[in-house]
Design a protein around this motif. Structure first.
Motif, mmCIF file in Angstrom:
data_model
loop_
_atom_site.group_PDB
_atom_site.id
_atom_site.type_symbol
_atom_site.label_atom_id
_atom_site.label_comp_id
_atom_site.label_asym_id
_atom_site.label_seq_id
_atom_site.Cartn_x
_atom_site.Cartn_y
_atom_site.Cartn_z
ATOM 1 N N ILE A 125 0.842 -1.195 0.000
ATOM 2 C CA ILE A 125 0.000 0.000 0.000
ATOM 3 C C ILE A 125 0.879 1.247 0.000
ATOM 4 O O ILE A 125 1.874 1.319 0.726
ATOM 5 C CB ILE A 125 -0.931 0.005 1.231
ATOM 6 C CG1 ILE A 125 -1.907 -1.184 1.165
ATOM 7 C CG2 ILE A 125 -1.702 1.314 1.335
ATOM 8 C CD1 ILE A 125 -2.707 -1.396 2.440
ATOM 9 N N ASP A 126 0.505 2.236 -0.789
ATOM 10 C CA ASP A 126 1.226 3.512 -0.833
ATOM 11 C C ASP A 126 0.740 4.397 0.315
ATOM 12 O O ASP A 126 -0.321 5.027 0.233
ATOM 13 C CB ASP A 126 0.976 4.203 -2.184
ATOM 14 C CG ASP A 126 1.731 5.525 -2.303
ATOM 15 O OD1 ASP A 126 2.449 5.901 -1.346
ATOM 16 O OD2 ASP A 126 1.604 6.185 -3.353
ATOM 17 N N LEU A 231 -3.707 -4.792 -5.133
ATOM 18 C CA LEU A 231 -2.568 -5.108 -4.255
ATOM 19 C C LEU A 231 -2.026 -6.504 -4.557
ATOM 20 O O LEU A 231 -0.810 -6.725 -4.535
ATOM 21 C CB LEU A 231 -2.990 -5.015 -2.782
ATOM 22 C CG LEU A 231 -3.296 -3.609 -2.259
ATOM 23 C CD1 LEU A 231 -3.874 -3.673 -0.851
ATOM 24 C CD2 LEU A 231 -2.027 -2.753 -2.264
ATOM 25 N N ALA A 232 -2.938 -7.447 -4.842
ATOM 26 C CA ALA A 232 -2.507 -8.816 -5.177
ATOM 27 C C ALA A 232 -1.672 -8.819 -6.450
ATOM 28 O O ALA A 232 -0.684 -9.562 -6.558
ATOM 29 C CB ALA A 232 -3.733 -9.716 -5.340
ATOM 30 N N GLN A 233 -2.052 -7.968 -7.415
ATOM 31 C CA GLN A 233 -1.281 -7.872 -8.656
ATOM 32 C C GLN A 233 0.094 -7.266 -8.412
ATOM 33 O O GLN A 233 1.091 -7.691 -8.999
ATOM 34 C CB GLN A 233 -2.054 -7.029 -9.679
ATOM 35 C CG GLN A 233 -3.261 -7.746 -10.265
ATOM 36 C CD GLN A 233 -4.041 -6.868 -11.237
ATOM 37 O OE1 GLN A 233 -3.864 -5.654 -11.263
ATOM 38 N NE2 GLN A 233 -4.905 -7.493 -12.024
ATOM 39 N N ILE A 234 0.163 -6.274 -7.534
ATOM 40 C CA ILE A 234 1.430 -5.603 -7.233
ATOM 41 C C ILE A 234 2.457 -6.592 -6.692
ATOM 42 O O ILE A 234 3.634 -6.563 -7.063
ATOM 43 C CB ILE A 234 1.215 -4.446 -6.235
ATOM 44 C CG1 ILE A 234 0.446 -3.301 -6.907
ATOM 45 C CG2 ILE A 234 2.568 -3.919 -5.709
ATOM 46 C CD1 ILE A 234 0.029 -2.195 -5.956
ATOM 47 N N ILE A 235 2.014 -7.484 -5.798
ATOM 48 C CA ILE A 235 2.959 -8.443 -5.202
ATOM 49 C C ILE A 235 2.982 -9.766 -5.967
ATOM 50 O O ILE A 235 3.608 -10.731 -5.528
ATOM 51 C CB ILE A 235 2.648 -8.697 -3.706
ATOM 52 C CG1 ILE A 235 1.325 -9.455 -3.528
ATOM 53 C CG2 ILE A 235 2.653 -7.396 -2.918
ATOM 54 C CD1 ILE A 235 1.108 -9.971 -2.114
ATOM 55 N N ASN A 236 2.252 -9.812 -7.096
ATOM 56 C CA ASN A 236 2.199 -11.012 -7.937
ATOM 57 C C ASN A 236 1.706 -12.234 -7.158
ATOM 58 O O ASN A 236 2.273 -13.330 -7.255
ATOM 59 C CB ASN A 236 3.590 -11.293 -8.553
ATOM 60 C CG ASN A 236 3.503 -12.284 -9.709
ATOM 61 O OD1 ASN A 236 2.490 -12.353 -10.404
ATOM 62 N ND2 ASN A 236 4.558 -13.051 -9.901
ATOM 63 N N LEU A 237 0.638 -12.030 -6.396
ATOM 64 C CA LEU A 237 0.054 -13.108 -5.596
ATOM 65 C C LEU A 237 -0.795 -14.007 -6.485
ATOM 66 O O LEU A 237 -1.758 -13.552 -7.101
ATOM 67 C CB LEU A 237 -0.807 -12.515 -4.472
ATOM 68 C CG LEU A 237 -1.460 -13.512 -3.511
ATOM 69 C CD1 LEU A 237 -0.413 -14.236 -2.676
ATOM 70 C CD2 LEU A 237 -2.454 -12.790 -2.607
ATOM 71 N N GLN A 238 -0.448 -15.265 -6.555
ATOM 72 C CA GLN A 238 -1.147 -16.217 -7.431
ATOM 73 C C GLN A 238 -2.279 -16.923 -6.680
ATOM 74 O O GLN A 238 -2.353 -18.145 -6.614
ATOM 75 C CB GLN A 238 -0.151 -17.246 -7.989
ATOM 76 C CG GLN A 238 0.985 -16.637 -8.787
ATOM 77 C CD GLN A 238 0.492 -15.849 -9.997
ATOM 78 O OE1 GLN A 238 -0.295 -16.345 -10.793
ATOM 79 N NE2 GLN A 238 0.968 -14.615 -10.139
ATOM 80 N N LYS A 239 -3.150 -16.128 -6.102
ATOM 81 C CA LYS A 239 -4.306 -16.681 -5.399
ATOM 82 C C LYS A 239 -5.533 -15.852 -5.767
ATOM 83 O O LYS A 239 -5.435 -14.652 -6.025
ATOM 84 C CB LYS A 239 -4.098 -16.633 -3.874
ATOM 85 C CG LYS A 239 -3.148 -17.686 -3.334
ATOM 86 C CD LYS A 239 -3.101 -17.650 -1.811
ATOM 87 C CE LYS A 239 -2.225 -18.780 -1.265
ATOM 88 N NZ LYS A 239 -2.183 -18.780 0.216
ATOM 89 N N ASN A 240 -6.685 -16.509 -5.764
ATOM 90 C CA ASN A 240 -7.941 -15.821 -6.047
ATOM 91 C C ASN A 240 -8.487 -15.267 -4.734
ATOM 92 O O ASN A 240 -9.107 -15.981 -3.956
ATOM 93 C CB ASN A 240 -8.939 -16.797 -6.676
ATOM 94 C CG ASN A 240 -10.250 -16.111 -7.006
ATOM 95 O OD1 ASN A 240 -10.290 -14.911 -7.279
ATOM 96 N ND2 ASN A 240 -11.339 -16.870 -6.958
#
Length: 298
Positions: A125-126, A231-240
């Protein structure tokens, strides 16, 4: 009966299996949770009287508290070890776990986040922007108090008691409950209220909402969902994941950490599974202590 059976099993794991203290505690933890469940349901059932029905109802109960099928399977695995031991020692005639299948993995349930993944999401988060400060407070509360997304966006200033570390939540059916906030949730909510929220001019009928957008209107469910997805895209989280994932993670981390099942049930605002069951509300100081002792961000 339960205490003596658990003590004997503990000795067996230590002396005959040679397991470490941490491994033994993990096994015992699963059995104690089954015992807690039976007490909550007011079933006077000893360890030698447990049936496959009790095990299935226990797993269903964990599922309703937000435990994923994989977490339920881990509990079942621990119970299998205990009842296999009881059967080998001729303490029971039949192993009640033998006919119980592990819960099937379902795509409908959101994934559970690890504590590390939650930390990574929050760190993405910014914090230099008013929106970032608000989003941090919002997600800290989602995870720190296990709220439904509807309860989060409808949270009002008059129902926030930061000095006590509690939120008054109006849940399904207009039923109210007091939910403790973790220390991190309280900290970031205070920062948002004192540094951001006070500078936003609310629109008519939105004056009492805690979380507002830049135009002074309350947030939508979809908007919260999109913040989490970004945020999930920013950290490349591979979960739904979705807002409900934080609620699942809240319950899972508390229960797996050793929290009392009844306390987690009350904090989530769940009704008893059996409608005839008499429900006793727990002391709010006890709920706060549960959060302090077992929540990863407290």
């Amino acid at each position: 009966m339960w205490s003596s059976a658990i003590k004997e099993y503990k000795n067996y794991l230590h002396l005959e299996r040679g397991l470490s203290e941490n491994s033994i505690e993990a096994y015992i933890h699963d059995i104690e949770k089954l015992h807690q469940f039976l007490e909550i349901k007011e079933m006077k059932v000893g360890p030698t009287e447990v049936t496959d029905r009790h095990i299935r109802e226990f797993l269903q109960y964990l599922g309703e508290l937000g435990m994923t099928p994989s977490s339920q399977s881990r509990f079942l695995s621990g119970l299998k070890g205990f009842f296999k031991y009881m059967f080998a020692e001729d303490l029971i005639k039949d192993d009640p776990t033998q006919l119980v299948e592990a819960p099937r993995l379902s795509r409908k349930l959101p994934d559970t986040l690890s504590v590390q993944e939650i930390d990574q999401l929050l760190a993405a988060i910014d914090h230099s922007t008013p929106e970032g400060t608000r989003n941090r407070a919002m997600l800290e509360i989602l995870y720190g108090s296990g709220l439904r997304v509807s309860e989060l966006i409808e949270l009002t200033l008059s129902n926030v008691y930061t000095e006590l570390g509690f939120l008054r939540i109006v849940g399904k059916g207009n039923k109210e409950r007091l939910v403790p906030m973790g220390s991190e949730a309280t900290k970031y909510l205070n920062i948002y209220l004192e540094q951001v929220r006070c500078h936003v001019t609310p629109q008519k009928d939105h004056e009492n909402y805690v979380f507002l957008n830049a135009r002074g209107k309350g947030l939508s469910r979809v908007w919260v969902f999109l913040v989490i997805k970004e945020l999930a895209q920013i950290i490349n989280l591979q979960k739904n994941i979705s807002p409900h994932t934080f609620r699942h993670s809240f319950a899972t981390h508390l229960i797996e950490g050793g929290a009392d099942l009844r306390a987690v049930q009350e904090m989530l605002g769940h009704e008893s599974i059996t409608t005839t069951e008499i429900y006793t509300h727990l002391d709010r100081d006890y709920l706060k202590q549960i959060m302090h002792d077992f929540h990863p961000r407290s």
